[in-house]
Design an enzyme around this catalytic site. Structure first.
Site, PDB file in Angstrom:
ATOM      1  CE  LYS A 185      25.716  -6.911  18.398  1.00 32.32           C
ATOM      2  NZ  LYS A 185      25.456  -5.480  18.492  1.00 32.32           N
ATOM      3  CB  SER A 220      28.936  -3.916  18.319  1.00 27.35           C
ATOM      4  OG  SER A 220      27.654  -3.853  18.455  1.00 27.35           O
ATOM      5  CB  SER A 244      25.726  -1.831  17.169  1.00 26.02           C
ATOM      6  OG  SER A 244      26.843  -1.477  17.957  1.00 26.02           O
TER       7      SER A 244
END
Lengths: 499, 509
Positions: free
Chosen positions: B84, B159, B183
């Site tokens: 990420k 996210s 997330s």
């Protein structure tokens, strides 16, 4: 248009108003590494050479508390007779400024590590107890260098340079309770407080506390009120960075505020700048609204809970309290109260102590540091330590006097030479040819010349009037350009005229 | 070797270790898959913001060289991973999905990054996310949306939509996510993958660009429970660079996953959280959740209903604490030292440049939260907002404590709905925030929780997640339950849930 009106004198000001002071002192700790990372704290490195992701506040970086800094904070707190928090946290103080990499300062807010203490200080021979509100830990900011404008200020600058070497250096902020002392001694008490605090910090060994290097920085809050009235509005004069300036800045603010108030004006709560050269304060940035720092507990750090055992261990490491130490030294040195006060007020206690330790007499050490060295330091606007002569140099001069190699007059020239950068005392003696003339043949010739030149004086001495010897010695000193050993010259005169 | 991208991380590591396939071949297969399906902001999955072809192949070659030299390889050596883009990498840009950090190349690796590299894991690239990990759909990324491999018109969650989508699209067998309010878990739920939020402090945050420091936690994302456990073991453990990192042994999550796969949950006490269900939950989500609860009973668990009364206030507390921390954490993005700088033409002072840069560099959601947080921390409001929210946080932690005194794990749906269409909620922040209703309590309390595939909703055929919550430092219980459910469903479905997803061939080209 600026209207300049003459300020009332200090005595006029305090005839009407009572001052209330509050001192905020920041001490840079002498830890090897920064508050929240492993970067070096060494002063004077190339700009931005002592930085890492943490003290640059790079995205993703996290702080880790320096244990030695916490230990130092606790020791300072204990030495200031504070309570030590059993549990406390860091907090974020949020505001934007380019020299602050995270745009918040990691500090402490309502949970300081040390709180509610006191320190006793002496001003004009009277002891006053200064209440300590709190001592807390925080990190220093970087430094901005504004280029192209006048006097290094941001106004008028074409650009600014940022150096983050100082960013993250551990600071302890020590805040007093309101100081309410007799008006006439207020500035002296302010000075005595900072002086005493500096001695304490040094005695603890947590910082060299050199004000001229910014290792001890003082903000002086001053307000005035009519006797018996509520506290007036205060101003905060920032960065008053010498002992003398503390006293001067407080005096100036008292006079200035008295002038404003007596002419019907009001004091604006503001920060003010101190100007060493003019001895005045000027208004800092005018804040249209109160700064809101939006403090909240620092989520990147865990609470600090010093164990009672640890605090007790640290308590056992505390040095002798400065007032006790002073009393002990005064006795050992044989100084009068007045002499001791002069030494303390000059901030020369440690210097005298070290000079005595290096072999000088106490009286001799005091004489040089408070005399010639202080005069030159004052002329140059530097601290005694930075006047250009070391403890070892002063001690050496005293040793040379004790050995008879220098007399007082010559010693003064040697000290002057050292202060002028001509080298060590021995180098100055050699270079200037300042050795005392005690060699009997050279001195003997001068003695003979003096007797021959003043036969009437010689007769008086022969007749037993020893008071007249001085006249001959004066002539001998003149002839030898002060290098004669006066004691030996006297002996030679008496040998010749009384045998 | 196109089949390589369908294999689990555990299988790939075993094959590399045995010399059946090289790490370079495995990496190349995944790079090829990325080239085939990932596309761009305009079309394709768009899970990646940056693909480091050369770096990945070099890292893979290094693993092959170590094997050739006879070195013992770690349990995931040679396996590719998608990272990420909120975790720093010294050899790749790190943007946090924000324009304000576009092009920034950190001078240091996050602790997670370093541990991945040390384990011989091959980092393929950086995955898309909502700006500064703020969002539930990845639509808040400054660099375009990520599309859900199950239906490219739908969001992949957020996210960490990029990390989850990369797994679901078979672009990577492993990914790292970060979870501040869900997330990791919500994207896992809506993409049919596994996502674990470890106990707060279980995985170092050093190098994780902070959203909300007291809530953020990095964790493993994978297609199988065992793969997630293996990855968990690599990244977890105490880090002296993170003061909030826990100095205790990491629970043996791999052993728990293996034990769970045997399918026997006899003696396990499971609590169904009364407050996390009912009105507002999609029928298909409720149905699959009820199936999962029934399955747990069938596997031997003792299921009871548990009340956690303060969970109702979780969302409100979260949206005070999070923006407060965000407003402070994002203050450093000021154009002075790195990232975007707007308006520095010599005519403006620093303050104005800061203001212009922040105005143009941050997206709407970042600004919204900065403003909310600045307000909540302001003098005069602090006690009423931030202070009260912290009290709620304590009450929620107490709810968990009380619940875990009765049961070993708690369960709920991971999200109230399946993946919604891209664009549907962008103008309705409150509707967007509701996605995190079930996941937020664990962030507030700091305990471990995870989402596991629980089937497809009848009405839209999209994945549903089973949310499992365990006490602080009992992360192993998540894997026990997850693996048991996974193996039972595999038998029922004839494979993993993801095998029912569309093939996606060629969509990115």
């Amino acid at each position: 248009m600026t209207v300049t009106t003459a300020l009332p004198s200090f005595d006029e000001a305090i005839a009407t108003y009572e001052p209330v002071m509050g001192m905020e002192v920041h001490v840079e700790l002498g830890t090897a590494t920064k508050m929240f990372c492993g970067c070096s704290t060494t002063f004077g490195g190339e700009p931005n050479s002592q930085v890492c992701p943490v003290c640059l506040g790079l995205p993703g970086s996290l702080p880790v508390v320096n244990e030695i800094a916490v230990e130092s904070a606790i020791r300072i707190g204990l030495a200031l007779n504070c309570s030590i928090a059993e549990w406390c946290r860091f907090a974020r103080k949020n505001y934007f400024y380019p020299d602050m990499p995270k745009n918040f300062q990691t500090s402490q807010y309502d949970e300081p590590i040390a709180f509610d203490g006191y320190m006793d200080v002496v001003a004009d021979g009277v002891e006053y107890r200064i209440g300590i509100e709190r001592a807390h830990m925080e990190e220093d900011t970087g430094k901005s260098l504004h280029v192209g404008g006048a006097t290094g200020r941001i106004h008028g600058a074409s650009h600014s340079l940022l150096d983050y070497n100082r960013s993250g250096i551990p600071l302890i902020e020590i805040v007093t309770k309101p100081i309410e002392v007799p008006a006439e001694v207020a500035p002296a008490v302010a000075r005595a407080y900072v002086t005493e605090l500096r001695e304490l910090i040094r005695a603890l060994g947590v910082s060299e506390a050199r004000m001229e290097l910014g290792q001890l920085r003082c903000d002086a809050n001053v307000s005035l009120r009519l006797p018996g009235a509520a506290y007036g509005t205060r101003t905060e004069t920032k960065n008053v960075n010498s002992l003398r300036s503390v006293e001067r800045a407080v005096t100036y603010e008292i006079r200035r505020q008295a002038s404003v108030l007596s002419s019907g004006g009001t004091i604006v709560q503001e920060t003010r700048h101190w100007h060493e050269d003019t001895g005045e304060t000027t208004s800092g940035r005018v804040k249209e609204e109160a700064e809101d720092y939006r403090y909240f507990p620092e989520p990147d750090l865990v609470p600090i809970a010093p164990s009672r055992e640890w605090v007790d261990e640290l308590r056992a490491t505390l040095p002798e309290p400065p007032s006790v130490r002073r009393a002990r030294l005064q006795e050992a040195w044989g100084f009068t109260d007045l002499e001791m006060r002069d030494v303390v007020n000059a901030g020369a206690l440690s210097l005298v102590f070290d000079t005595v330790a290096a072999g000088a007499t106490a009286g001799g050490a005091k004489k040089w540091w408070l005399g010639e060295v202080a005069r030159v330091a004052n002329e140059r606007g530097v601290a005694l330590e930075d006047a250009g002569i070391s403890v070892a140099d002063v001690a050496r001069v005293e040793v040379l006097i004790g050995e008879g190699a220098l007399n007082d007059k010559l010693a003064r020239q040697v000290v002057e030479g050292v202060l002028a950068g001509e080298g060590t005392p021995d180098e100055v003696v050699a270079a200037r040819g300042l050795a005392v003339v005690s060699d009997d043949s050279a001195l003997g010739a001068a003695v003979d010349d003096a007797i021959a030149a003043q036969p009437d004086v010689a007769d008086k001495i022969r007749a037993g009037n020893l008071g007249a010897v001085g006249a001959l010695i004066g002539a001998i000193m003149k002839a030898t350009k002060g290098q004669a050993d006066a004691k030996r010259a006297r002996e030679l005169i008496l040998e010749r005229l009384q045998s | 070797m196109s089949g390589l991208t369908r294999r689990t991380a555990a299988e790939l590591a075993t094959a590399v270790k045995a010399g059946d396939v090289s790490a370079v071949e495995v990496t190349q297969a995944h790079l090829d898959r990325i080239a085939e399906v990932d596309g761009s902001a305009e079309a394709g999955v768009h899970a990646f913001l940056h693909v480091d072809t050369d770096g990945a192949l070099a890292a893979a070659a290094a693993v092959d060289a170590r094997r050739a030299a006879g070195e013992e390889l770690g349990p995931l050596a040679g396996v590719p991973l998608a990272l990420k883009d909120v975790i720093t990498t010294a050899d790749m840009p790190t943007t946090a999905g924000s324009r304000i950090l576009e092009g920034w190349r950190p001078p240091y690796d996050a602790t997670v990054t370093r541990r991945l590299r040390d384990a011989g894991i091959v980092i393929l690239g950086k995955t898309n996310l909502d700006e500064f990990a703020m969002g539930s759909s990845t639509e808040n990324s400054a660099f375009g949306v990520t599309r859900n491999p199950w239906d490219l018109t739908r969001i992949p969650g957020g996210s960490g939509g990029g990390s989850a989508a990369s797994l679901a699209a078979y672009e990577a067998p492993l990914a790292i996510g970060t979870d501040t309010g869900g997330s990791i878990r919500q994207p896992a739920a809506v993409t049919g993958t596994v996502g674990v939020k470890p106990t707060y402090g279980g995985v170092s945050r050093y190098g994780l660009i902070a959203c909300a420091s007291s809530l953020d936690q990095a964790g493993p994302c994978a297609r199988t429970v065992l793969d997630a456990a293996l990855l968990h073991t690599v990244i977890a453990g105490h880090d002296p660079l993170d003061s909030t990192s826990i100095a205790q042994p990491v629970p043996d999550v791999v052993a728990a996953a293996k034990r769970g796969a045997e399918g026997d949950l006899t003696g396990l006490r499971v609590g169904v959280v009364k407050e996390l269900g009912g009105e507002g939950y999609q029928a298909g989500v409720e149905a699959r959740f009820n199936d999962a609860v029934a399955l747990l009973s069938k596997l031997g668990a003792e299921v009871v209903e548990v009340s956690c009364p303060h969970f109702t206030y979780g969302l409100a507390a979260y949206y005070l604490i999070l923006p407060s921390e965000v407003s402070s954490n994002l203050a450093r993005f000021d154009a002075m030292r790195y990232g975007l700088r707007v308006g520095d033409d010599g005519s403006r002072g620093a303050e104005e440049v800061m203001s212009l840069t922040r105005g143009q560099g941050f997206g709407a959601e970042a600004k919204r939260r900065i403003m909310l947080g600045t307000y909540a921390l302001s003098s005069g409001y602090y006690d009423a907002y931030y202070g009260q929210a912290q009290k709620v946080r304590t009450l929620i932690a107490r709810d968990f404590d009380a619940a875990f005194a009765q049961v070993d794990v708690l369960v709920s749906p991971t999200t109230p709905t399946t993946a919604f269409p891209i664009g549907e909620k962008v103008d309705d922040p409150l509707a967007m925030y509701m996605n995190d209703l079930c996941t937020i309590p664990s962030n507030l309390a700091g305990n471990a929780s995870a989402s596991f595939p629980a089937g497809l909703a009848d009405e839209d055929g999209l994945p549903v997640g089973l949310h499992v919550m365990a006490p602080v430092l009992a992360d192993d219980r998540l894997y026990l339950v997850g693996a048991a459910v996974e193996s039972a469903y595999a038998a029922q479905w004839g494979g993993t849930l993801l095998e029912q997803a569309p093939a996606l061939e060629g969509i990115g080209q």
